[in-house]
Design an enzyme around this catalytic site. Structure first.
Site, mmCIF file in Angstrom:
data_model
loop_
_atom_site.group_PDB
_atom_site.id
_atom_site.type_symbol
_atom_site.label_atom_id
_atom_site.label_comp_id
_atom_site.label_asym_id
_atom_site.label_seq_id
_atom_site.Cartn_x
_atom_site.Cartn_y
_atom_site.Cartn_z
ATOM 1 N N ASP A 198 -14.629 -14.092 151.819
ATOM 2 C CA ASP A 198 -14.805 -13.235 150.636
ATOM 3 C C ASP A 198 -14.593 -14.096 149.400
ATOM 4 O O ASP A 198 -14.316 -15.296 149.509
ATOM 5 C CB ASP A 198 -13.818 -12.039 150.681
ATOM 6 C CG ASP A 198 -14.372 -10.812 149.940
ATOM 7 O OD1 ASP A 198 -14.499 -10.880 148.706
ATOM 8 O OD2 ASP A 198 -14.680 -9.806 150.604
ATOM 9 N N GLY A 224 -15.200 -18.047 148.997
ATOM 10 C CA GLY A 224 -16.477 -18.606 148.561
ATOM 11 C C GLY A 224 -17.440 -17.517 148.156
ATOM 12 O O GLY A 224 -17.111 -16.322 148.185
ATOM 13 N N PHE A 226 -20.945 -15.918 149.162
ATOM 14 C CA PHE A 226 -21.800 -15.946 150.357
ATOM 15 C C PHE A 226 -23.269 -16.231 150.045
ATOM 16 O O PHE A 226 -24.056 -16.468 150.942
ATOM 17 C CB PHE A 226 -21.604 -14.733 151.260
ATOM 18 C CG PHE A 226 -21.617 -13.347 150.643
ATOM 19 C CD1 PHE A 226 -22.539 -12.986 149.683
ATOM 20 C CD2 PHE A 226 -20.700 -12.393 151.082
ATOM 21 C CE1 PHE A 226 -22.557 -11.705 149.154
ATOM 22 C CE2 PHE A 226 -20.707 -11.103 150.550
ATOM 23 C CZ PHE A 226 -21.640 -10.755 149.581
ATOM 24 N N HIS A 244 -25.517 -3.076 151.531
ATOM 25 C CA HIS A 244 -25.971 -2.012 150.613
ATOM 26 C C HIS A 244 -25.672 -2.317 149.145
ATOM 27 O O HIS A 244 -26.131 -1.605 148.267
ATOM 28 C CB HIS A 244 -25.407 -0.640 151.031
ATOM 29 C CG HIS A 244 -23.936 -0.463 150.808
ATOM 30 N ND1 HIS A 244 -23.294 0.731 151.058
ATOM 31 C CD2 HIS A 244 -22.972 -1.308 150.370
ATOM 32 C CE1 HIS A 244 -22.004 0.604 150.775
ATOM 33 N NE2 HIS A 244 -21.786 -0.609 150.367
#
Ligand SMILES: C[S@@+](CC[C@H](N)C(=O)[O-])C[C@H]1O[C@@H](n2cnc3c(N)ncnc32)[C@H](O)[C@@H]1O
Length: 337
Positions: A198, A224, A226, A244
Site C-alpha cells: 500500500d 509504494g 502500485f 473500483h
C-alpha cells in the site's frame, strides 16, 4: 441479502423513497453522537440519554422512537436499550464494530451525494479534496482506515472460508490498507507468510495494527505506488475493493500487474461490489455511484470484465462466487509451470 425499496407504484411509496435519506441520517447521527456505545449494557430513560450525550432535549423523543421504529433501539418501560444488531455492530471498541464505515459515510459521502447532479453533469468527483489530501493527513487517513476496516472486518472470515489455502505459502494483499484482511487470513492460516502492499503513509497504521493483533513479523509491509513500483511475488495475490477506484484501463493495468506477481500454481483473487451485465442490485449501484462521487474514473464493473481479461492474461481457470452479502469474488488461477 436483497435490498428492499418501497412500493413506488404509489405516491406514498414514491415519497417514502424520497425521504429514505432521513432514515439514513438518523442512523448516521446516532453513530456520530455515539448513542449505541452510551447505551451498551446500560439502558437509560430519555432524560439520562439527554444528559449523557449533552443534548438539548427537543426532538429527542422522536429521534429515539424513530430508531426504535428502524429496529436499532428497543424500549421497555421508560428505558431505551440497543437492539441486538446495534449492540453487536455499533458499539465502539467491539471487534465487530462497523461504525467506521458509517462515520466516514456521514463525513464524506453524505455531502458528496448532495452534489450528485453536478457529478452527473460534469463526470467529475464531488467529495471535498482528493485521496492525496486524505493520505497526507494522518487524522483523515485514520478515518479512511476505519471505513475500510469496517468492510474487511465483515469480509475477512468470508474470504478465509472461500479459498483453499492449503498448498499456498504466501499471500499478498495489494491495496491492503493497514493489513486488516491480511491479518484475518494469516491468523486463520498461520502457515502463510503475509504481505501487504500500500502507499508508504499507511505503514505506521499497519505497524500498530500488527502489534495489536500479535502478528508483527508474520505480515510484512511493502510501501509504494502500485502504478509505478514493482509488487512482491506471492502464491495468492488479492485485489480487494481496489479496482473500483480506477477507470477501465487502469483496472486492466492493475490486474495484469497483480497476475504477473502470482507464483506458479497460485491465484489472483479479486473482490468488489461487482455488477451484473444488466445491473439491478440497489446496494452495489449505490456504491458504484459513490465511486463516481469520490474518484476520478472509478466505478463498479461486471464480472465479465475480469473473466474476459483473465483469458487474455492466460489464467488456467476462473471461478466466481458471492462473497458476503454484496461482494463477488473472482479467482483466476495460474498454471503450475
Ligand atoms: C478502497 S481501499 C481497499 C482496502 C481493502 N483492500 C479493502 O478490501 O477494503 C484502496 C486501497 O488502495 C490503496 N491505494 C490507493 N492508491 C494506491 C497506489 N497508487 N498504490 C498503492 N496503494 C494505493 C489505498 O491506500 C487503500 O488502502
Amino acid at each position: 441479502m436483497t435490498s428492499t425499496v418501497p412500493d413506488v407504484s404509489t405516491p406514498a411509496g414514491i415519497i417514502r423513497l424520497g425521504s429514505a435519506f432521513c432514515d439514513a441520517k438518523a442512523l448516521l447521527t446516532a453513530v456520530e453522537l455515539d448513542l449505541f456505545s452510551t447505551l451498551c449494557a446500560v439502558p437509560a430513560p430519555i432524560d439520562e440519554i439527554r444528559d449523557r450525550l449533552g443534548l438539548h432535549g427537543r426532538g429527542l423523543s422522536d429521534f429515539l422512537q424513530l430508531l426504535v421504529a428502524l429496529g436499532l433501539l428497543e424500549k421497555s418501560g421508560d428505558r431505551y436499550r440497543n437492539a441486538a444488531g446495534a449492540d453487536q455492530y455499533l458499539v465502539r471498541g467491539k471487534p465487530s464494530y462497523v461504525g467506521g464505515f458509517l462515520q466516514q459515510a456521514n463525513r464524506n459521502l453524505y455531502r458528496a451525494w448532495d452534489r450528485l447532479p453536478d457529478a452527473l453533469r460534469t463526470g467529475k468527483p464531488q467529495a471535498v479534496g482528493d485521496f492525496s489530501d486524505v493520505v497526507g493527513n494522518p487524522e483523515r487517513l485514520g478515518h479512511f482506515i476505519g471505513m475500510m476496516d469496517a468492510l474487511t472486518q465483515v469480509l475477512g472470515p468470508e474470504l478465509v472460508g472461500a479459498l483453499d489455502w492449503n498448498g499456498q505459502s504466501s499471500v499478498l494483499d495489494v491495496g491492503g490498507c493497514r493489513g486488516n484482511m491480511a491479518a484475518h487470513i494469516v491468523k486463520a492460516h498461520p502457515h502463510l507468510e503475509g504481505h501487504v502492499f500500500d502507499l508508504p503513509q499507511m505503514e505506521p497504521f499497519f505497524t500498530e495494527h500488527m502489534e495489536n493483533s500479535g502478528l508483527t513479523g508474520s505480515v510484512l509491509f511493502h510501501g509504494g505506488d502500485f502504478f509505478r513500483d514493482p509488487l512482491p511475488q506471492a502464491d495468492v495475490v488479492v485485489l480487494g475493493h481496489v479496482l473500483h477506484d480506477w477507470d477501465r484501463e487502469q483496472r486492466a493495468f492493475l490486474r495484469r500487474k497483480a497476475f504477473d506477481a502470482v507464483g506458479p500454481g497460485g491465484a489472483l483473487v479479486v473482490y468488489d461490489r461487482m455488477l451484473d451485465d444488466e445491473p439491478t442490485h440497489v446496494e452495489n449501484l449505490v456504491i458504484s455511484l459513490d465511486m463516481l462521487l469520490v474518484t476520478d474514473g472509478g466505478a463498479e464493473y461486471p464480472v465479465s470484465e475480469i473473466r474476459d481479461h483473465a483469458t487474455v492474461l492466460g489464467a488456467s481457470s476462473v471461478r466466481v462466487q458471492p462473497l458476503g452479502d454484496y461482494d463477488t469474488l473472482v479467482e483466476c488461477r495460474k498454471t503450475v509451470s
